[in-house]
Scaffold this motif. Structure first.
Motif, PDB file in Angstrom:
ATOM      1  N   PHE A   5       0.772  -1.138  -0.067  1.00  0.00           N
ATOM      2  CA  PHE A   5      -0.115   0.006  -0.020  1.00  0.00           C
ATOM      3  C   PHE A   5       0.767   1.265  -0.055  1.00  0.00           C
ATOM      4  O   PHE A   5       2.102   1.029   0.573  1.00  0.00           O
ATOM      5  N   ARG A   6       0.388   2.408  -0.352  1.00  0.00           N
ATOM      6  CA  ARG A   6       1.111   3.618  -0.211  1.00  0.00           C
ATOM      7  C   ARG A   6       0.185   4.624   0.241  1.00  0.00           C
ATOM      8  O   ARG A   6      -1.019   4.708   0.080  1.00  0.00           O
ATOM      9  N   GLN A   7       0.715   5.687   0.741  1.00  0.00           N
ATOM     10  CA  GLN A   7       0.047   6.698   1.174  1.00  0.00           C
ATOM     11  C   GLN A   7       0.845   8.155   0.938  1.00  0.00           C
ATOM     12  O   GLN A   7       1.977   8.197   1.447  1.00  0.00           O
ATOM     13  N   GLU A  33      -5.655   9.210   1.217  1.00  0.00           N
ATOM     14  CA  GLU A  33      -5.940   8.056   2.058  1.00  0.00           C
ATOM     15  C   GLU A  33      -4.720   6.838   1.486  1.00  0.00           C
ATOM     16  O   GLU A  33      -4.421   7.176   0.519  1.00  0.00           O
ATOM     17  N   ARG A  34      -4.646   6.102   2.453  1.00  0.00           N
ATOM     18  CA  ARG A  34      -3.878   4.824   1.957  1.00  0.00           C
ATOM     19  C   ARG A  34      -4.429   4.034   0.817  1.00  0.00           C
ATOM     20  O   ARG A  34      -5.563   3.894   0.626  1.00  0.00           O
ATOM     21  N   TYR A  49       3.904   0.800   2.272  1.00  0.00           N
ATOM     22  CA  TYR A  49       4.248  -0.208   3.371  1.00  0.00           C
ATOM     23  C   TYR A  49       3.712  -1.591   2.815  1.00  0.00           C
ATOM     24  O   TYR A  49       2.992  -1.594   1.677  1.00  0.00           O
ATOM     25  N   TYR A  64      -7.201  -2.120   2.721  1.00  0.00           N
ATOM     26  CA  TYR A  64      -6.034  -2.179   3.801  1.00  0.00           C
ATOM     27  C   TYR A  64      -6.802  -2.356   4.937  1.00  0.00           C
ATOM     28  O   TYR A  64      -6.031  -3.169   5.755  1.00  0.00           O
ATOM     29  N   TRP A  70       1.732  -4.707   9.859  1.00  0.00           N
ATOM     30  CA  TRP A  70       2.135  -3.582   8.991  1.00  0.00           C
ATOM     31  C   TRP A  70       3.761  -3.408   9.151  1.00  0.00           C
ATOM     32  O   TRP A  70       4.089  -3.725  10.402  1.00  0.00           O
TER      33      TRP A  70
END
Length: 123
Positions: A37-39, A44-45, A95, A107, A113
């Motif tokens: 995932f990325r933020q 938002e993620r 992440y 997510y 995590w």
């Protein structure tokens, strides 16, 4: 408990490449999945990619298809996200995360995590 340690982020020019690593240790499950995932700041993620550790094909968000590749090294219990042809819109904290069962594009089901690694793509 499952521990995830990410590495490989950094600063790269648009068009460049980076490879993120996610080393998994601790308790393992008979069936689990890993997601990336990325933020970005103020956002938002976002789901990037996911993979069922037992096998099968990874899934990717449309914006990274053809540029990002998810792979793993079972002997090292490490997953990788190879990111090619990076663009400024890829800038974010990335992440890795693990959940029991099959992968999810959300997510929220992911239980464990990593600490995140910063990827910055300059134009």
């Amino acid at each position: 408990q499952v521990q995830l340690v990410e590495s490989g982020g950094g600063l790269v020019q648009a068009g460049g490449s980076l490879r993120l690593s996610c080393a998994v240790s601790g308790r393992t499950f008979s069936s689990y999945a890993m997601g990336w995932f990325r933020q970005a700041p103020g956002k938002e993620r976002e789901f990037v990619a996911a993979f069922n550790w037992r096998g099968g094909s990874p899934i990717y968000v449309d914006s990274v298809k053809g540029r990002f590749t998810f792979s793993r090294d079972n002997a090292k219990n490490t997953a990788y996200l190879q990111m090619n042809r990076l663009i400024p819109e890829d800038t974010a904290v990335y992440y890795c995360a693990v959940k029991r069962g099959s992968y999810s594009g959300s997510y929220q089901p992911y239980e464990y995590w990593g600490q995140g690694t910063q990827v910055t793509v300059s134009s």
